[in-house]
Motif scaffolding. Sequence first.
Motif, PDB file in Angstrom:
ATOM      1  N   SER A   1      -7.932  -5.273   9.188  1.00 46.61           N
ATOM      2  CA  SER A   1      -7.383  -3.925   8.743  1.00 46.61           C
ATOM      3  C   SER A   1      -8.418  -3.766   7.936  1.00 46.61           C
ATOM      4  O   SER A   1      -9.116  -4.327   7.068  1.00 46.61           O
ATOM      5  CB  SER A   1      -6.129  -3.985   7.966  1.00 46.61           C
ATOM      6  N   GLN A   2      -9.055  -2.367   8.349  1.00 49.72           N
ATOM      7  CA  GLN A   2     -10.436  -1.909   7.518  1.00 49.72           C
ATOM      8  C   GLN A   2     -10.093  -0.712   6.665  1.00 49.72           C
ATOM      9  O   GLN A   2     -10.840   0.678   6.826  1.00 49.72           O
ATOM     10  CB  GLN A   2     -11.334  -1.488   8.494  1.00 49.72           C
ATOM     11  N   GLY A   3      -9.037  -0.465   5.924  1.00 53.62           N
ATOM     12  CA  GLY A   3      -8.791   0.418   5.207  1.00 53.62           C
ATOM     13  C   GLY A   3      -7.141   0.639   5.078  1.00 53.62           C
ATOM     14  O   GLY A   3      -6.662  -0.460   5.429  1.00 53.62           O
ATOM     15  N   MET A   4      -6.613   1.564   4.330  1.00 52.70           N
ATOM     16  CA  MET A   4      -5.277   1.592   3.940  1.00 52.70           C
ATOM     17  C   MET A   4      -4.847   3.210   3.882  1.00 52.70           C
ATOM     18  O   MET A   4      -5.504   4.014   3.520  1.00 52.70           O
ATOM     19  CB  MET A   4      -4.858   1.116   2.632  1.00 52.70           C
ATOM     20  N   LEU A   5      -3.762   3.411   4.881  1.00 55.12           N
ATOM     21  CA  LEU A   5      -3.198   4.859   4.675  1.00 55.12           C
ATOM     22  C   LEU A   5      -2.320   5.018   3.548  1.00 55.12           C
ATOM     23  O   LEU A   5      -1.773   4.109   2.902  1.00 55.12           O
ATOM     24  CB  LEU A   5      -2.456   5.286   6.059  1.00 55.12           C
ATOM     25  N   LEU A   6      -2.233   6.136   3.099  1.00 51.37           N
ATOM     26  CA  LEU A   6      -1.671   6.569   2.007  1.00 51.37           C
ATOM     27  C   LEU A   6      -0.201   7.188   2.141  1.00 51.37           C
ATOM     28  O   LEU A   6       0.016   7.853   3.389  1.00 51.37           O
ATOM     29  CB  LEU A   6      -2.355   7.880   0.991  1.00 51.37           C
ATOM     30  N   ALA A   7       0.941   6.779   1.754  1.00 50.50           N
ATOM     31  CA  ALA A   7       2.298   7.212   1.717  1.00 50.50           C
ATOM     32  C   ALA A   7       2.912   6.978   0.570  1.00 50.50           C
ATOM     33  O   ALA A   7       2.548   6.343  -0.447  1.00 50.50           O
ATOM     34  CB  ALA A   7       2.729   5.939   2.579  1.00 50.50           C
ATOM     35  N   ALA A   8       4.210   8.006   0.520  1.00 51.98           N
ATOM     36  CA  ALA A   8       4.832   7.836  -0.629  1.00 51.98           C
ATOM     37  C   ALA A   8       6.121   7.201  -0.308  1.00 51.98           C
ATOM     38  O   ALA A   8       6.581   7.256   0.821  1.00 51.98           O
ATOM     39  CB  ALA A   8       5.173   9.401  -1.087  1.00 51.98           C
ATOM     40  N   SER A   9       6.919   6.411  -0.939  1.00 53.20           N
ATOM     41  CA  SER A   9       7.992   5.568  -0.634  1.00 53.20           C
ATOM     42  C   SER A   9       9.151   6.025  -1.888  1.00 53.20           C
ATOM     43  O   SER A   9       8.660   6.348  -2.986  1.00 53.20           O
ATOM     44  CB  SER A   9       7.631   3.994  -0.568  1.00 53.20           C
ATOM     45  N   ALA A  10      10.363   5.502  -1.254  1.00 53.22           N
ATOM     46  CA  ALA A  10      11.691   5.716  -2.096  1.00 53.22           C
ATOM     47  C   ALA A  10      12.293   4.517  -2.054  1.00 53.22           C
ATOM     48  O   ALA A  10      12.286   3.980  -0.858  1.00 53.22           O
ATOM     49  CB  ALA A  10      12.413   6.984  -1.799  1.00 53.22           C
ATOM     50  N   MET A  11      12.547   3.897  -3.088  1.00 48.24           N
ATOM     51  CA  MET A  11      13.435   2.789  -3.212  1.00 48.24           C
ATOM     52  C   MET A  11      14.729   2.935  -3.483  1.00 48.24           C
ATOM     53  O   MET A  11      15.099   3.920  -4.099  1.00 48.24           O
ATOM     54  CB  MET A  11      12.759   1.706  -4.372  1.00 48.24           C
TER      55      MET A  11
ATOM     56  N   ILE B   1      -4.267  11.866   8.585  1.00 51.10           N
ATOM     57  CA  ILE B   1      -3.875  11.186   7.430  1.00 51.10           C
ATOM     58  C   ILE B   1      -4.921  11.231   6.464  1.00 51.10           C
ATOM     59  O   ILE B   1      -6.102  10.935   6.681  1.00 51.10           O
ATOM     60  CB  ILE B   1      -3.207   9.699   7.823  1.00 51.10           C
ATOM     61  N   ALA B   2      -4.346  10.449   5.292  1.00 45.30           N
ATOM     62  CA  ALA B   2      -5.451  10.318   4.130  1.00 45.30           C
ATOM     63  C   ALA B   2      -5.342   8.743   4.266  1.00 45.30           C
ATOM     64  O   ALA B   2      -4.199   7.949   4.240  1.00 45.30           O
ATOM     65  CB  ALA B   2      -4.846  10.779   2.946  1.00 45.30           C
ATOM     66  N   VAL B   3      -6.387   8.394   3.822  1.00 50.21           N
ATOM     67  CA  VAL B   3      -6.867   6.738   3.835  1.00 50.21           C
ATOM     68  C   VAL B   3      -7.766   6.676   2.796  1.00 50.21           C
ATOM     69  O   VAL B   3      -8.486   7.221   2.200  1.00 50.21           O
ATOM     70  CB  VAL B   3      -7.503   6.157   5.228  1.00 50.21           C
ATOM     71  N   VAL B   4      -7.571   5.292   2.373  1.00 51.22           N
ATOM     72  CA  VAL B   4      -8.558   4.494   1.570  1.00 51.22           C
ATOM     73  C   VAL B   4      -9.700   3.880   2.294  1.00 51.22           C
ATOM     74  O   VAL B   4      -9.463   2.868   3.271  1.00 51.22           O
ATOM     75  CB  VAL B   4      -7.979   3.677   0.247  1.00 51.22           C
ATOM     76  N   ALA B   5     -10.765   4.585   2.383  1.00 54.43           N
ATOM     77  CA  ALA B   5     -11.917   4.074   3.248  1.00 54.43           C
ATOM     78  C   ALA B   5     -12.810   2.934   2.949  1.00 54.43           C
ATOM     79  O   ALA B   5     -13.628   2.181   3.560  1.00 54.43           O
ATOM     80  CB  ALA B   5     -12.806   5.016   3.801  1.00 54.43           C
ATOM     81  N   ASN B   6     -12.917   2.560   1.632  1.00 57.66           N
ATOM     82  CA  ASN B   6     -13.540   1.580   1.081  1.00 57.66           C
ATOM     83  C   ASN B   6     -12.920   0.281   0.548  1.00 57.66           C
ATOM     84  O   ASN B   6     -13.637  -0.669  -0.431  1.00 57.66           O
ATOM     85  CB  ASN B   6     -14.524   2.058   0.100  1.00 57.66           C
ATOM     86  N   LEU B   7     -11.880  -0.135   1.338  1.00 54.62           N
ATOM     87  CA  LEU B   7     -11.303  -1.569   0.872  1.00 54.62           C
ATOM     88  C   LEU B   7     -12.116  -2.621   1.547  1.00 54.62           C
ATOM     89  O   LEU B   7     -12.411  -2.307   2.865  1.00 54.62           O
ATOM     90  CB  LEU B   7      -9.719  -1.477   1.362  1.00 54.62           C
ATOM     91  N   LEU B   8     -12.027  -3.698   1.307  1.00 55.81           N
ATOM     92  CA  LEU B   8     -12.490  -4.772   1.846  1.00 55.81           C
ATOM     93  C   LEU B   8     -11.826  -5.114   3.122  1.00 55.81           C
ATOM     94  O   LEU B   8     -10.543  -4.927   2.856  1.00 55.81           O
ATOM     95  CB  LEU B   8     -13.091  -6.049   0.978  1.00 55.81           C
ATOM     96  N   PRO B   9     -12.417  -5.465   4.282  1.00 55.28           N
ATOM     97  CA  PRO B   9     -11.490  -5.576   5.498  1.00 55.28           C
ATOM     98  C   PRO B   9     -10.688  -6.891   5.497  1.00 55.28           C
ATOM     99  O   PRO B   9     -10.963  -7.740   4.378  1.00 55.28           O
ATOM    100  CB  PRO B   9     -12.726  -6.089   6.786  1.00 55.28           C
ATOM    101  N   ARG B  10      -9.274  -6.931   5.697  1.00 57.45           N
ATOM    102  CA  ARG B  10      -8.655  -8.003   5.804  1.00 57.45           C
ATOM    103  C   ARG B  10      -8.117  -8.439   6.948  1.00 57.45           C
ATOM    104  O   ARG B  10      -7.789  -7.352   7.694  1.00 57.45           O
ATOM    105  CB  ARG B  10      -7.525  -7.583   4.350  1.00 57.45           C
ATOM    106  N   THR B  11      -7.657  -9.487   7.137  1.00 64.45           N
ATOM    107  CA  THR B  11      -6.968  -9.987   8.258  1.00 64.45           C
ATOM    108  C   THR B  11      -5.527 -10.087   7.968  1.00 64.45           C
ATOM    109  O   THR B  11      -5.111 -10.831   7.151  1.00 64.45           O
ATOM    110  CB  THR B  11      -7.618 -11.343   8.958  1.00 64.45           C
ATOM    111  N   ILE B  12      -4.766  -9.217   8.777  1.00 62.30           N
ATOM    112  CA  ILE B  12      -3.389  -9.252   8.579  1.00 62.30           C
ATOM    113  C   ILE B  12      -2.484  -9.833   9.778  1.00 62.30           C
ATOM    114  O   ILE B  12      -2.577  -8.779  10.967  1.00 62.30           O
ATOM    115  CB  ILE B  12      -2.720  -7.921   8.058  1.00 62.30           C
TER     116      ILE B  12
ATOM    117  N   HIS C   1       2.098  -3.738  16.104  1.00 62.30           N
ATOM    118  CA  HIS C   1       1.193  -4.959  15.829  1.00 62.30           C
ATOM    119  C   HIS C   1       1.735  -6.165  16.810  1.00 62.30           C
ATOM    120  O   HIS C   1       3.011  -6.374  16.776  1.00 62.30           O
ATOM    121  CB  HIS C   1       1.237  -5.345  14.263  1.00 62.30           C
ATOM    122  N   PRO C   2       1.182  -6.938  17.428  1.00 57.64           N
ATOM    123  CA  PRO C   2       1.509  -8.017  18.106  1.00 57.64           C
ATOM    124  C   PRO C   2       2.041  -9.207  17.391  1.00 57.64           C
ATOM    125  O   PRO C   2       3.021  -9.827  17.940  1.00 57.64           O
ATOM    126  CB  PRO C   2       0.229  -8.417  19.023  1.00 57.64           C
ATOM    127  N   ASN C   3       1.977  -9.389  16.254  1.00 52.87           N
ATOM    128  CA  ASN C   3       2.339 -10.615  15.326  1.00 52.87           C
ATOM    129  C   ASN C   3       3.203 -10.364  14.222  1.00 52.87           C
ATOM    130  O   ASN C   3       3.299 -11.073  13.158  1.00 52.87           O
ATOM    131  CB  ASN C   3       1.152 -11.294  14.902  1.00 52.87           C
TER     132      ASN C   3
END
Length: 120
Positions: free
Chosen positions: A85-95, A69-80, A30-32
């Motif tokens: 950004s027109q979706g969200m990829l799914l991921a598992a995280s460890a804290m 990858i698996a994505v959520v395809a019906n999120l409202l577009p969002r400027t980041i 991402h450039p920014n």
Amino acid sequence: MGSEPKPTITYEEFAKLDLRVATVLACENHPNADRLLKLTVDLGPLGQRQICAGVRAFYSPEQMVGRQIAVVANLLPRTIRGEISQGMLLAASAMAGTPEGGEQLRDLVILGLERPAPPG
């Protein structure tokens, strides 16, 4: 993120998610934003979309291209940070705990497919 569970949702709430298979066609830093990658994905009948994902500390653009990858395809577009950004990829995280008593992301794994599948 975090180790605390989220509130329980109903099946009807879950059913609102449009989970789809996406093939990553292109990926770049991402450039920014230092933590984001900008992906172009193929969602089959839904066409191509751009997704910004905070996975740059764990994946390079070269590791992403060609992946399914698996994505959520019906999120409202969002400027980041100036990019749409027109979706969200799914991921598992460890804290992991920090010396200050907080939590920080220790590991992240993008959810993928066991075998190839058509996008969409």
